[in-house]
Design an enzyme around this catalytic site. Structure first.
Site, PDB file in Angstrom:
ATOM      1  N   ASP A  38     -13.127  16.086   3.771  1.00  0.00           N
ATOM      2  CA  ASP A  38     -12.225  16.911   4.580  1.00  0.00           C
ATOM      3  C   ASP A  38     -11.928  16.247   5.930  1.00  0.00           C
ATOM      4  O   ASP A  38     -12.752  15.488   6.434  1.00  0.00           O
ATOM      5  CB  ASP A  38     -12.905  18.277   4.791  1.00  0.00           C
ATOM      6  CG  ASP A  38     -11.895  19.367   5.081  1.00  0.00           C
ATOM      7  OD1 ASP A  38     -10.692  19.080   5.094  1.00  0.00           O
ATOM      8  OD2 ASP A  38     -12.319  20.512   5.301  1.00  0.00           O
ATOM      9  N   HIS A  55      -4.638  10.430   5.025  1.00  0.00           N
ATOM     10  CA  HIS A  55      -5.017  10.323   3.615  1.00  0.00           C
ATOM     11  C   HIS A  55      -5.235   8.860   3.228  1.00  0.00           C
ATOM     12  O   HIS A  55      -6.166   8.523   2.491  1.00  0.00           O
ATOM     13  CB  HIS A  55      -3.940  10.949   2.719  1.00  0.00           C
ATOM     14  CG  HIS A  55      -3.758  12.420   2.941  1.00  0.00           C
ATOM     15  ND1 HIS A  55      -4.829  13.274   3.090  1.00  0.00           N
ATOM     16  CD2 HIS A  55      -2.651  13.189   3.045  1.00  0.00           C
ATOM     17  CE1 HIS A  55      -4.371  14.512   3.281  1.00  0.00           C
ATOM     18  NE2 HIS A  55      -3.062  14.476   3.254  1.00  0.00           N
ATOM     19  N   LEU A 149     -22.916   3.003 -11.378  1.00  0.00           N
ATOM     20  CA  LEU A 149     -22.485   4.262 -10.756  1.00  0.00           C
ATOM     21  C   LEU A 149     -21.344   4.929 -11.527  1.00  0.00           C
ATOM     22  O   LEU A 149     -20.381   4.264 -11.912  1.00  0.00           O
ATOM     23  CB  LEU A 149     -22.020   3.976  -9.324  1.00  0.00           C
ATOM     24  CG  LEU A 149     -21.404   5.148  -8.553  1.00  0.00           C
ATOM     25  CD1 LEU A 149     -22.488   6.101  -8.059  1.00  0.00           C
ATOM     26  CD2 LEU A 149     -20.565   4.658  -7.384  1.00  0.00           C
TER      27      LEU A 149
HETATM   28  C1  V0D Z   1      -6.728  11.747  -0.015  1.00  0.00           C
HETATM   29  C2  V0D Z   1      -9.544  11.463   1.057  1.00  0.00           C
HETATM   30  C3  V0D Z   1      -8.791   8.009  -3.884  1.00  0.00           C
HETATM   31  C4  V0D Z   1      -9.077  12.727   0.420  1.00  0.00           C
HETATM   32  C5  V0D Z   1      -9.522  10.263   0.162  1.00  0.00           C
HETATM   33  C6  V0D Z   1      -4.612  12.529  -5.788  1.00  0.00           C
HETATM   34  C7  V0D Z   1      -7.581  12.949   0.242  1.00  0.00           C
HETATM   35  C8  V0D Z   1      -8.129   9.744  -0.106  1.00  0.00           C
HETATM   36  C9  V0D Z   1      -8.253   8.685  -4.965  1.00  0.00           C
HETATM   37  C10 V0D Z   1      -8.419   8.359  -6.381  1.00  0.00           C
HETATM   38  C11 V0D Z   1      -7.173  10.669  -2.234  1.00  0.00           C
HETATM   39  C12 V0D Z   1      -8.347   9.344  -7.344  1.00  0.00           C
HETATM   40  C13 V0D Z   1      -8.539   9.036  -8.676  1.00  0.00           C
HETATM   41  C14 V0D Z   1      -8.823   7.751  -9.042  1.00  0.00           C
HETATM   42  C15 V0D Z   1      -8.907   6.745  -8.106  1.00  0.00           C
HETATM   43  C16 V0D Z   1      -8.700   7.054  -6.775  1.00  0.00           C
HETATM   44  C17 V0D Z   1      -7.573   9.781  -4.401  1.00  0.00           C
HETATM   45  C18 V0D Z   1      -6.344  11.715  -4.230  1.00  0.00           C
HETATM   46  C19 V0D Z   1      -6.465  11.692  -2.853  1.00  0.00           C
HETATM   47  C20 V0D Z   1      -5.596  12.860  -4.830  1.00  0.00           C
HETATM   48  F1  V0D Z   1      -9.032   7.441 -10.342  1.00  0.00           F
HETATM   49  N1  V0D Z   1      -8.474   8.621  -2.754  1.00  0.00           N
HETATM   50  N2  V0D Z   1      -7.716   9.694  -3.050  1.00  0.00           N
HETATM   51  N3  V0D Z   1      -6.894  10.768  -5.001  1.00  0.00           N
HETATM   52  N4  V0D Z   1      -7.308  10.685  -0.848  1.00  0.00           N
END
Ligand code: V0D
Length: 258
Positions: A38, A55, A149
């Site tokens: 968050d 993000h 992991l």
């Molecule tokens: C934004 C902070 C990696 C939270 C981290 C679609 C919000 C960065 C992924 C990710 C997001 C998801 C699946 C995968 C590989 C990477 C990701 C989302 C948001 C939402 F197989 N960061 N990340 N997915 N943020």
């Protein structure tokens, strides 16, 4: 004296961290760590940047923490990346978020494979854009035999919906005669959840000062240790994760014994 102070101040943070990690590895490591990432929007706002910049910065932290968790010998890391509530955000922000898995995997999948990391996902795949799902499914296939992991992304995930859907499948199996009502136990019910086979988290971390679960893994967190910090996710660094591990181990020592 001044020289000594200077010398002490000059100690590189990394060597100090390495020592702390060595000590952590000598004690009980949580098998499964879950994180509610968050504070990305707030991080951006503080810098007068668009929310999406937060993000993107948060995505870089995912890479860093994954590497660290793997190094420490943690077996599973579940990251809450997108909740079912997040669809209410502005469309442009949602569109940007849905591109992050591709960007992340585009640059890091080779490293994840190299490091023996297995990528998995929990959440409703149905409503995800096909480009997002395609990237994640490719990563899951490419890493399915990896034994290090488990990097588990909670994406379009909501805990109550997960339990309702499990309940429905339990009913279907009962009506089909595959399952007997008497066989419905906590263990069999857990096998109907998306986290089947993962094991419950031992430690939950939530960043950015919010002290609530927000519909995240309600069943699975029944016995989990909670660790909260005011640090915003894009500012979350190795030292914070190491601190969480040390605090977890201190609690285990104080309250864990019989
Ligand atoms: C934004 C902070 C990696 C939270 C981290 C679609 C919000 C960065 C992924 C990710 C997001 C998801 C699946 C995968 C590989 C990477 C990701 C989302 C948001 C939402 F197989 N960061 N990340 N997915 N943020």
């Amino acid at each position: 004296m001044i020289n000594k102070l200077k010398l002490w101040k000059k100690q590189p943070q990394s060597s100090n961290l390495q020592e702390r990690m060595t000590l952590i590895k000598e004690q009980q490591i949580p098998s499964h760590v879950a994180i509610i990432m968050d504070g990305n929007g707030r991080w951006a706002k503080k810098r007068a940047l668009p929310r999406v910049a937060g993000h993107h910065e948060g995505m870089k932290v995912v890479r860093k923490i994954t590497k660290l968790a793997n190094e420490l010998g943690i077996q599973a890391l579940t990251l809450y990346a997108f909740s079912t509530e997040n669809w209410k955000r502005p469309k442009l922000e949602v569109d940007y978020l849905m591109k992050l898995p591709e960007e992340f995997l585009g640059s890091f999948l080779p490293e994840l494979i190299e490091e023996n990391v297995k990528v998995t996902m929990i959440g409703e795949k149905e409503n995800l854009p096909s480009h997002t799902l395609k990237a994640i499914e490719k990563a899951m296939v490419d890493t399915k035999d990896n034994t290090g992991l488990v990097l588990n992304f909670a994406l379009n995930y909501g805990s109550r919906a997960e339990m309702v859907s499990a309940m429905k499948q339990v009913m279907i199996d009962c009506e089909a005669g595959v399952l007997d009502v008497e066989e419905i136990t906590e263990e069999t019910f857990a096998n109907y959840l998306m986290t089947k086979g993962l094991g419950d988290p031992d430690l939950l971390i939530r960043t950015s000062g919010e002290i609530r679960l927000s519909n995240f893994m309600l069943w699975q967190l029944a016995y989990t240790e909670f660790w909260f910090t005011d640090v915003l996710w894009p500012d979350f660094a190795e030292e914070h994760f190491v601190q969480a591990m040390e605090d977890y181990q201190n609690r285990q020592r104080r309250f864990g014994g019989v």
